[in-house]
Design a protein around this motif. Structure first.
Motif, short mmCIF file in Angstrom:
data_model
loop_
_atom_site.label_atom_id
_atom_site.label_comp_id
_atom_site.label_asym_id
_atom_site.label_seq_id
_atom_site.Cartn_x
_atom_site.Cartn_y
_atom_site.Cartn_z
N LYS A 163 0.84 -1.19 0.00
CA LYS A 163 0.00 0.00 0.00
C LYS A 163 0.88 1.25 0.00
CE LYS A 163 -3.15 2.21 3.09
NZ LYS A 163 -3.02 2.34 4.53
N SER A 164 1.87 1.25 0.91
CA SER A 164 2.69 2.46 1.02
C SER A 164 3.61 2.64 -0.18
CB SER A 164 3.49 2.44 2.32
OG SER A 164 3.98 1.16 2.58
N GLU A 165 3.86 1.55 -0.91
CA GLU A 165 4.71 1.66 -2.10
C GLU A 165 3.94 2.26 -3.27
OE1 GLU A 165 4.63 -0.90 -0.09
OE2 GLU A 165 6.70 -1.24 0.52
N GLY A 166 2.62 2.31 -3.16
CA GLY A 166 1.80 2.91 -4.22
C GLY A 166 1.79 2.10 -5.51
N ASN A 167 2.07 0.79 -5.40
CA ASN A 167 2.15 -0.04 -6.61
C ASN A 167 1.16 -1.20 -6.56
OD1 ASN A 167 3.14 -1.76 -4.70
ND2 ASN A 167 5.24 -1.80 -5.47
N ALA A 168 0.09 -1.03 -5.80
CA ALA A 168 -0.78 -2.17 -5.52
C ALA A 168 -2.03 -2.21 -6.38
CB ALA A 168 -1.18 -2.14 -4.05
N ILE A 169 -2.50 -3.42 -6.63
CA ILE A 169 -3.81 -3.62 -7.23
C ILE A 169 -4.71 -4.13 -6.12
CG2 ILE A 169 -5.15 -4.98 -8.88
CD1 ILE A 169 -2.69 -5.09 -10.62
N TYR A 170 -5.76 -3.38 -5.83
CA TYR A 170 -6.65 -3.75 -4.73
C TYR A 170 -7.70 -4.74 -5.20
CZ TYR A 170 -4.24 -0.13 -2.29
OH TYR A 170 -3.25 0.60 -1.70
N LEU A 171 -8.12 -5.59 -4.26
CA LEU A 171 -9.14 -6.58 -4.59
C LEU A 171 -10.45 -5.90 -4.98
CD1 LEU A 171 -8.41 -9.11 -1.71
CD2 LEU A 171 -8.03 -9.52 -4.14
N THR A 172 -10.65 -4.68 -4.49
CA THR A 172 -11.89 -3.98 -4.82
C THR A 172 -11.74 -3.05 -6.03
OG1 THR A 172 -11.24 -2.51 -3.01
CG2 THR A 172 -13.06 -4.02 -2.57
N ASP A 173 -10.58 -2.99 -6.63
CA ASP A 173 -10.41 -2.17 -7.84
C ASP A 173 -11.33 -2.69 -8.95
OD1 ASP A 173 -8.52 -0.42 -6.89
OD2 ASP A 173 -6.79 -1.46 -7.78
N ASP A 174 -11.93 -1.76 -9.71
CA ASP A 174 -12.78 -2.23 -10.81
C ASP A 174 -11.92 -2.53 -12.05
OD1 ASP A 174 -12.16 0.22 -11.90
OD2 ASP A 174 -14.11 1.12 -11.43
N ALA A 175 -12.56 -3.13 -13.05
CA ALA A 175 -11.83 -3.60 -14.24
C ALA A 175 -11.02 -2.49 -14.89
CB ALA A 175 -12.82 -4.20 -15.23
N LYS A 176 -11.62 -1.32 -14.96
CA LYS A 176 -10.94 -0.20 -15.63
C LYS A 176 -9.67 0.21 -14.87
CE LYS A 176 -12.31 4.14 -17.16
NZ LYS A 176 -13.30 5.21 -16.99
N THR A 177 -9.81 0.30 -13.57
CA THR A 177 -8.65 0.68 -12.75
C THR A 177 -7.55 -0.37 -12.86
OG1 THR A 177 -10.26 1.64 -11.23
CG2 THR A 177 -8.01 1.40 -10.41
N ILE A 178 -7.93 -1.63 -12.79
CA ILE A 178 -6.94 -2.71 -12.88
C ILE A 178 -6.20 -2.63 -14.21
CG2 ILE A 178 -6.64 -5.23 -13.07
CD1 ILE A 178 -8.92 -5.50 -11.01
N THR A 179 -6.97 -2.49 -15.28
CA THR A 179 -6.36 -2.44 -16.62
C THR A 179 -5.39 -1.27 -16.72
OG1 THR A 179 -8.43 -3.34 -17.44
CG2 THR A 179 -6.90 -2.50 -19.09
N LYS A 180 -5.83 -0.13 -16.22
CA LYS A 180 -4.97 1.05 -16.28
C LYS A 180 -3.66 0.83 -15.52
CE LYS A 180 -6.05 5.54 -15.05
NZ LYS A 180 -7.14 6.41 -14.59
N LYS A 181 -3.76 0.25 -14.34
CA LYS A 181 -2.56 0.01 -13.53
C LYS A 181 -1.63 -0.98 -14.22
CE LYS A 181 -4.40 0.99 -8.93
NZ LYS A 181 -4.85 0.41 -7.64
N VAL A 182 -2.20 -2.05 -14.77
CA VAL A 182 -1.34 -3.08 -15.39
C VAL A 182 -0.68 -2.52 -16.66
CG1 VAL A 182 -1.29 -5.36 -16.46
CG2 VAL A 182 -2.66 -4.99 -14.42
#
Ligand code: TRP
Length: 329
Positions: A197-216
């Motif tokens: 969390k503090s590294e700011g590089n996490a994918i949260y279990l509650t992230d929606d599809a759009k957020t996950i795709t953007k992060k990846v």
């Protein structure tokens, strides 16, 4: 069968690193032991959250654990602040805990450095409250990360001291629950290090599809393999590691082969990885939203959990008071 107790920090949302690191094992462990899971909401007061933040994060974490598969029918799931017995045992244990040893703990020294404006007594006695959490159920095993090993060592010390002082063999000395090889470390998407969390590089279990795709899609890669059978660089190995956790093994093999023969396109790899993370986390999100939006259900579970947890807690406290000399006339 062991009595296993896990304390959960009530700060922030769970990410996929948390899931593969511990939660997946917790879900399995609850079938093999008598498990207690509780949210350490008193402990979180050491950092002075607002009442709304405190309440919000407790609800979030509680719903997330259930959504991950912690089953309140099998395990005992409760909030620390619902057990007045814990506070009382904490008071009693404080009389036999010494300022010197508390000041020497690494976590206390870290906090003094991190929040010099708020070095409260709760921070100093944090390990005492944690010991009370554990020994009040006479737990024998506690799953802890590296950062909590010293606190567990303190718990053993307080338990031993109590037994010695009152010439009883009452509290067991709890040891770390070891998940062995099943512990998977999920790296972050920023090229190196673990997901956090503090590294700011996490994918949260509650992230929606759009957020996950953007992060990846933004994950760090390299300029591509230049030789056949080259070892992947760290950022690419990290993507493979996440893929190994969430994708079919054929998918991972396919991209690894493509890497080996230098035909890999990182855009395709990321697209597939994002899709697989979304597919993997979808059921979680659905279950989480169901639980989170149902206050009546949550309240019922919290009440039942407290009632179950208070069975062992009140028995221990009764015994301890008696051992210490608080007896009826
Ligand atoms: N200190 C633990 C952490 O920061 C949380 C915790 C509180 C805990 N009480 C506990 C963990 C009892 C295990 C057992 O993660």
């Amino acid at each position: 069968m062991d009595i296993v107790l896990s304390g959960i920090r009530s700060t922030g949302k769970l990410h996929i690193g948390n899931y593969f690191g511990a939660l997946k094992n917790f879900v399995k462990m609850q079938h093999e032991n008598q498990c207690y899971f509780f949210i350490a909401d008193y402990h979180s007061l050491t950092t002075h959250p607002t009442p709304a933040d405190l309440h919000g994060s407790v609800k979030q974490v509680f719903a997330e654990y259930l959504a991950c598969g912690i089953d309140p029918e099998i395990a005992t799931v409760f909030l620390q602040s619902d057990l007045p017995e814990v506070s009382e045992l904490y008071l009693l244990l404080n009389m036999n805990a010494y300022i010197g040893e508390l000041e020497r703990t690494t976590s206390f020294k870290d906090k003094v450095r991190l929040q010099p404006e708020n070095v409260n007594a709760g921070l100093l006695t944090y390990p005492v409250l944690m010991a009370a959490d554990i020994i009040i159920h006479r737990a024998t095993k506690v799953p802890v990360g590296k950062d909590q090993e010293q606190n567990l060592e303190m718990t053993r010390k307080f338990a031993r001291r109590f037994n010695h002082m009152y010439k009883v063999d009452y509290f067991p000395e709890p040891t770390a629950y070891n998940f062995g090889k099943t512990l998977v470390k999920i790296p972050g998407l920023d090229g190196s290090g673990k997901m956090g969390k503090s590294e700011g590089n996490a994918i949260y279990l509650t992230d929606d599809a759009k957020t996950i795709t953007k992060k990846v899609m933004k994950a760090v890669t390299d300029s591509g393999p230049t030789m056949q059978d080259q070892e992947p660089s760290e950022p690419i190995q990290n993507l493979f590691t996440i893929m190994q956790a969430v994708s079919e093994s054929e998918t991972l093999d396919y991209f690894k082969d493509q890497y080996k023969n230098c035909t890999i396109r990182y855009g395709d790899l990321k697209k597939q990885l994002a899709e697989d993370i979304v597919r993997f986390t979808d059921p979680f999100r659905e279950k989480f939203e169901d639980i989170y939006s149902n206050n009546t259900y949550l309240r019922k579970l919290v009440n039942e959990g407290a009632e179950k947890a208070r069975v062992s807690a009140s028995q221990t406290l009764k015994d301890v008071r008696e051992i210490m000399g608080f007896k009826a006339f």
